[in-house]
Structures are given as structure tokens and as C-alpha cells.
Design an enzyme around this catalytic site. Structure first.
Site, PDB file in Angstrom:
ATOM      1  N   LYS A  83       0.785  -1.257   0.217  1.00  0.00           N
ATOM      2  CA  LYS A  83      -0.204   0.013  -0.040  1.00  0.00           C
ATOM      3  C   LYS A  83       0.787   1.244   0.054  1.00  0.00           C
ATOM      4  O   LYS A  83       0.972   2.029  -0.891  1.00  0.00           O
ATOM      5  CB  LYS A  83      -0.992   0.195   1.330  1.00  0.00           C
ATOM      6  N   ARG A 159     -10.828  -0.090   8.014  1.00  0.00           N
ATOM      7  CA  ARG A 159     -10.367  -1.457   8.482  1.00  0.00           C
ATOM      8  C   ARG A 159     -11.565  -2.145   9.148  1.00  0.00           C
ATOM      9  O   ARG A 159     -11.010  -3.501   9.399  1.00  0.00           O
ATOM     10  CB  ARG A 159      -9.097  -1.702   9.143  1.00  0.00           C
ATOM     11  N   ARG A 194      11.604  -4.960   5.157  1.00  0.00           N
ATOM     12  CA  ARG A 194      11.412  -3.410   4.785  1.00  0.00           C
ATOM     13  C   ARG A 194      12.238  -2.717   5.929  1.00  0.00           C
ATOM     14  O   ARG A 194      12.438  -2.922   6.883  1.00  0.00           O
ATOM     15  CB  ARG A 194       9.898  -3.533   5.313  1.00  0.00           C
ATOM     16  N   ARG A 223      10.341  -0.585  11.566  1.00  0.00           N
ATOM     17  CA  ARG A 223       9.250  -0.542  12.492  1.00  0.00           C
ATOM     18  C   ARG A 223       9.222  -1.277  13.533  1.00  0.00           C
ATOM     19  O   ARG A 223       9.607  -2.933  13.402  1.00  0.00           O
ATOM     20  CB  ARG A 223       8.059  -0.512  11.622  1.00  0.00           C
ATOM     21  N   ARG A 234      -1.026  -9.277  12.910  1.00  0.00           N
ATOM     22  CA  ARG A 234      -1.434  -8.211  11.554  1.00  0.00           C
ATOM     23  C   ARG A 234      -2.264  -8.969  10.887  1.00  0.00           C
ATOM     24  O   ARG A 234      -3.366  -8.543  10.438  1.00  0.00           O
ATOM     25  CB  ARG A 234      -0.476  -7.306  11.284  1.00  0.00           C
TER      26      ARG A 234
HETATM   27  P1  AP5 Z   1       4.604  -1.463   1.829  1.00  0.00           P
HETATM   28  O1  AP5 Z   1       4.573  -0.617   0.640  1.00  0.00           O
HETATM   29  O2  AP5 Z   1       5.417  -0.842   2.989  1.00  0.00           O
HETATM   30  O3  AP5 Z   1       3.402  -2.451   2.345  1.00  0.00           O
HETATM   31  P2  AP5 Z   1       2.146  -1.858   3.189  1.00  0.00           P
HETATM   32  O4  AP5 Z   1       1.116  -2.472   2.673  1.00  0.00           O
HETATM   33  O5  AP5 Z   1       2.280  -0.257   3.174  1.00  0.00           O
HETATM   34  O6  AP5 Z   1       2.522  -2.334   4.703  1.00  0.00           O
HETATM   35  P3  AP5 Z   1       2.251  -1.881   6.194  1.00  0.00           P
HETATM   36  O7  AP5 Z   1       2.888  -2.999   6.892  1.00  0.00           O
HETATM   37  O8  AP5 Z   1       2.286  -0.462   6.393  1.00  0.00           O
HETATM   38  O9  AP5 Z   1       0.696  -2.314   6.309  1.00  0.00           O
HETATM   39  P4  AP5 Z   1      -0.071  -2.454   7.528  1.00  0.00           P
HETATM   40  O10 AP5 Z   1      -1.524  -2.390   7.155  1.00  0.00           O
HETATM   41  O11 AP5 Z   1       0.465  -3.632   8.179  1.00  0.00           O
HETATM   42  O12 AP5 Z   1       0.507  -1.317   8.442  1.00  0.00           O
HETATM   43  P5  AP5 Z   1       0.087   0.007   8.996  1.00  0.00           P
HETATM   44  O13 AP5 Z   1       1.151   0.970   9.037  1.00  0.00           O
HETATM   45  O14 AP5 Z   1      -1.147   0.601   7.882  1.00  0.00           O
HETATM   46  O15 AP5 Z   1       5.739  -2.637   1.614  1.00  0.00           O
HETATM   47  C1  AP5 Z   1       6.018  -3.569   2.326  1.00  0.00           C
HETATM   48  C2  AP5 Z   1       7.601  -4.176   1.733  1.00  0.00           C
HETATM   49  O16 AP5 Z   1       7.559  -4.930   0.713  1.00  0.00           O
HETATM   50  C3  AP5 Z   1       8.664  -2.925   1.600  1.00  0.00           C
HETATM   51  O17 AP5 Z   1       9.771  -3.400   1.970  1.00  0.00           O
HETATM   52  C4  AP5 Z   1       8.569  -2.575   0.037  1.00  0.00           C
HETATM   53  O18 AP5 Z   1       9.716  -2.172  -0.458  1.00  0.00           O
HETATM   54  C5  AP5 Z   1       8.113  -4.105  -0.457  1.00  0.00           C
HETATM   55  N1  AP5 Z   1       7.349  -4.131  -1.534  1.00  0.00           N
HETATM   56  C6  AP5 Z   1       6.113  -3.478  -1.706  1.00  0.00           C
HETATM   57  N2  AP5 Z   1       5.653  -3.545  -2.859  1.00  0.00           N
HETATM   58  C7  AP5 Z   1       6.439  -4.766  -3.700  1.00  0.00           C
HETATM   59  C8  AP5 Z   1       6.322  -5.309  -4.769  1.00  0.00           C
HETATM   60  N3  AP5 Z   1       5.366  -5.229  -5.590  1.00  0.00           N
HETATM   61  N4  AP5 Z   1       7.223  -6.460  -5.093  1.00  0.00           N
HETATM   62  C9  AP5 Z   1       8.349  -6.449  -4.315  1.00  0.00           C
HETATM   63  N5  AP5 Z   1       8.382  -5.940  -2.739  1.00  0.00           N
HETATM   64  C10 AP5 Z   1       7.436  -5.135  -2.713  1.00  0.00           C
HETATM   65  O19 AP5 Z   1      -0.768  -0.190  10.467  1.00  0.00           O
HETATM   66  C11 AP5 Z   1       0.026  -0.678  11.352  1.00  0.00           C
HETATM   67  C12 AP5 Z   1      -0.853  -0.669  12.465  1.00  0.00           C
HETATM   68  O20 AP5 Z   1      -1.564   0.328  12.945  1.00  0.00           O
HETATM   69  C13 AP5 Z   1      -1.870  -1.962  12.522  1.00  0.00           C
HETATM   70  O21 AP5 Z   1      -1.284  -3.139  12.669  1.00  0.00           O
HETATM   71  C14 AP5 Z   1      -3.115  -1.496  13.517  1.00  0.00           C
HETATM   72  O22 AP5 Z   1      -2.551  -1.997  14.494  1.00  0.00           O
HETATM   73  C15 AP5 Z   1      -2.849   0.067  13.467  1.00  0.00           C
HETATM   74  N6  AP5 Z   1      -3.884   0.601  12.299  1.00  0.00           N
HETATM   75  C16 AP5 Z   1      -3.566   1.156  11.323  1.00  0.00           C
HETATM   76  N7  AP5 Z   1      -4.657   1.611  10.549  1.00  0.00           N
HETATM   77  C17 AP5 Z   1      -5.867   1.279  11.239  1.00  0.00           C
HETATM   78  C18 AP5 Z   1      -6.952   1.499  11.355  1.00  0.00           C
HETATM   79  N8  AP5 Z   1      -7.825   2.025  10.179  1.00  0.00           N
HETATM   80  N9  AP5 Z   1      -7.956   1.071  12.336  1.00  0.00           N
HETATM   81  C19 AP5 Z   1      -7.290   0.735  13.469  1.00  0.00           C
HETATM   82  N10 AP5 Z   1      -6.014   0.366  13.593  1.00  0.00           N
HETATM   83  C20 AP5 Z   1      -5.221   0.776  12.841  1.00  0.00           C
END
Ligand code: AP5
Length: 289
Positions: A83, A159, A194, A223, A234
Site C-alpha cells: 500500500k 479496516r 522492509r 518499524r 496483523r
Molecule cells: P509497503 O508498501 O510498506 O506495504 P504496506 O502495505 O504499506 O504495509 P504496512 O505494513 O504498512 O501495512 P499495515 O497495514 O500492516 O501497516 P499500517 O502502518 O497501515 O511494502 C512492504 C515491503 O514490501 C517494503 O519493504 C516494500 O519495499 C516491499 N514491496 C512493496 N511492494 C512490492 C512489490 N510489488 N514487490 C516486491 N516488494 C514490494 O498499520 C500498522 C498498525 O496500525 C496496524 O497493525 C494497526 O494496529 C494500526 N492501524 C492502522 N490503521 C488502522 C485503522 N484504520 N484502524 C485501526 N488500527 C489501525
């Protein structure tokens, strides 16, 4: 399945179903409007005629590419589905305001606020942070003037169905819901490799997207929730909630195979966004005449 030019075996449009929350239908995803040969759509025929006639038409075509109405996009997917990576690419081309729920929460943690302290307890366990913290945080950011002017790209929100309903109640309706689909065995590998650049905010991966210079490599951070153990939690949370959210946005959902290279994934998203802009502009053009 609809035969849109940007829909293929790796990108599947969900079946139309009556949504529980009513969002505008995506006419541009309808095969009656866009065929795979691009020859039967009203928009595509503008494109074909412009090739055959003169430069004036290509200017029309160029102006159709520029959104006359700010885009409102949501992007969703499992942890590490890409994402954030896609949001970097989308915002650099479309200049949307990127609002990532996870980033907003991490900013609260970094600021040492009460909300941040509470949020971290849930994030450590891979659980959803309670709505009373997340919903207003996202609503406040969406309500800033830049989001209304430039359009927004909402990352990792909603979510849960309660978060989606809250957004709807505040009057924020997306045009498109992008879901990145990635096999689970790839996700763990992506999470543990990552790294983030605290200076530029760029996302790297030690194998798939390594830093360009030694200097960048030396300052990369990881992170606190990017461990194999935590990503499994997660993922569990994601799997428990994803269907309830998807069912609310079925009519505007585009599913993209996020297991492909980031450039290929972006090309598919880019194509969907270009078509959305053309559709919006054509509707506005028709309304103006
Ligand atoms: P990356 O692009 O960083 O992936 P991402 O989908 O953004 O991953 P996140 O871990 O940030 O998602 P998440 O939903 O778990 O975390 P969030 O911060 O939102 O890519 C990942 C890796 O893969 C990178 O190294 C990249 O280089 C590589 N990559 C990407 N695309 C690639 C490709 N095509 N090919 C190869 N490699 C690739 O949430 C964190 C926490 O916050 C949650 O667990 C929850 O506790 C809380 N939270 C967040 N939002 C909410 C909400 N709406 N409600 C309640 N709690 C929430």
C-alpha cells in the site's frame, strides 16, 4: 467478468452486489462502456478520432487526462501488500493528499500523546486501534483544505465496517477502492526486509528495493511491528476484517495482483485511475453542455 482494458486475469472486478453503504457506481468499470479493444467506449472513441484527425484533438485528450474533479481513492490490503509503496507512486503522479492511518498513529506515538500511548498497546499486538482514536484522526486529516482541493488517497482505512460507516456519516465518499492481493507466504518476507528512510520517508526492502547509496543504507530504520511474529498477528486481524469492509465497497472495488513487481502493480492502478478521470471528466463535460 467485465472486459475493461485494465481488467485482466491478475486484476478482478468484484461481482456487483447491493452495497450496504451506497456509493456512486463505477460506470467506467462496466464492459458496456469500455471494451477490451477500447473501440466501443465513448471515451475511447474520442481517443481514436483524435489520433485520426489533428493536434487540436490531442489537446482535448490531454485535458481529459487532467482531473477536473479531485479524486477520492482508498487503498487496502494485507500488511506489506504494498500500500505505502503504491501510494508513493500514485501521489507523485496524481498529487493527491496521502493519508495513511498507520502513519498518523505512529506520529501520535512519536509525539508521546495519550492517544499514541494507547494506540501502541494495540499495534504491538497487531490489533486494530479502537475507533475512538482512529476515526477522528482520519476525519480531521480528510477535513483539511488540501484534501478537499487536491483529492485524497486513504491508505489503511477503513479496516472495519464501523470505520467505513463513520466515514460515510461524515460525508466522505470514495470514487474507487483498490485492494492489493498478495499471497501470504510473500508478506512475511516483505515485512522482515522492509526498511524506512527517516529523512525522505521512502520505503525500501533489503532485497526487492535496496537503498541507492551507502549513506541512505546507514540511516535506514525498522518499524517496531515489523517482526515475523507480529506480522502474523496483523495478518490475522486483517483476515478477520477484510470481508466486512469489502462488502461495503464492492461496486467501486478494483482488485490488483500485488504480488507482481511494483512497477507492474502501479501500471494497473495508473490505468484504473486514468480511466476514472476520463469518466469523471466526460460526465462533467456532458453536464456542462
Ligand atoms: P509497503 O508498501 O510498506 O506495504 P504496506 O502495505 O504499506 O504495509 P504496512 O505494513 O504498512 O501495512 P499495515 O497495514 O500492516 O501497516 P499500517 O502502518 O497501515 O511494502 C512492504 C515491503 O514490501 C517494503 O519493504 C516494500 O519495499 C516491499 N514491496 C512493496 N511492494 C512490492 C512489490 N510489488 N514487490 C516486491 N516488494 C514490494 O498499520 C500498522 C498498525 O496500525 C496496524 O497493525 C494497526 O494496529 C494500526 N492501524 C492502522 N490503521 C488502522 C485503522 N484504520 N484502524 C485501526 N488500527 C489501525
Amino acid at each position: 467478468m467485465a472486459s475493461c482494458p485494465y481488467l485482466n486475469s491478475s486484476m478482478v472486478l468484484s461481482k456487483p452486489k447491493q452495497p450496504a453503504v451506497s456509493f456512486p457506481p463505477l460506470d467506467f468499470l462496466n464492459s458496456q462502456h469500455l471494451s477490451s479493444s477500447s473501440s466501443t467506449s465513448p471515451i475511447s472513441s474520442v481517443r481514436c478520432r483524435s489520433r485520426q484527425t489533428n493536434h487540436r484533438h490531442s489537446l482535448v485528450r490531454a485535458s481529459m487526462d487532467k482531473p477536473r474533479k479531485p479524486l477520492k481513492i482508498m487503498i487496502s490490503g494485507a500488511p506489506a501488500s504494498g500500500k505505502g509503496t503504491q501510494c508513493e507512486l500514485i501521489t507523485s503522479k496524481y498529487d493527491l493528499v496521502h493519508i495513511a492511518a498507520g502513519d498518523l498513529l505512529r506520529a501520535e506515538i512519536a509525539a508521546g500523546s495519550e492517544n499514541g500511548k494507547r494506540a501502541k498497546e494495540y499495534m504491538e499486538k497487531g490489533q486494530l486501534v479502537p475507533d475512538e482514536i482512529v476515526v477522528m484522526m482520519v476525519k480531521d486529516r480528510l477535513s483539511q483544505p488540501d484534501s478537499a482541493e487536491k483529492g485524497w488517497l486513504l491508505d489503511g482505512y477503513p479496516r472495519s465496517s464501523s470505520q467505513a460507516t463513520a466515514l460515510q456519516a461524515f460525508g466522505f465518499k470514495p470514487d474507487l477502492f483498490i485492494l492489493l492481493e498478495v499471497p501470504e507466504e510473500i508478506l512475511v518476507d516483505r515485512v522482515v526486509g522492509r526498511r524506512l528512510d527517516p529523512v525522505t520517508g521512502r520505503i525500501y526492502h533489503l532485497t526487492y528495493s535496496p537503498p541507492e547509496t551507502e549513506e541512505i543504507a546507514a540511516r535506514l530504520t525498522q518499524r517496531f511491528d515489523d517482526t515475523e511474529e507480529k506480522v502474523k498477528l496483523r495478518l490475522q486481524t486483517h483476515n478477520q476484517n477484510v470481508e466486512s469492509v469489502l462488502s461495503l465497497f464492492e461496486d467501486i472495488t478494483v482488485k490488483v495482483d500485488g504480488g507482481l513487481s511494483k512497477e507492474v502493480v502501479f501500471a494497473k492502478i495508473d490505468s484504473a485511475l486514468s480511466n476514472l478521470i476520463e469518466q469523471n471528466n466526460a460526465i462533467l463535460g456532458m453536464a456542462a453542455t
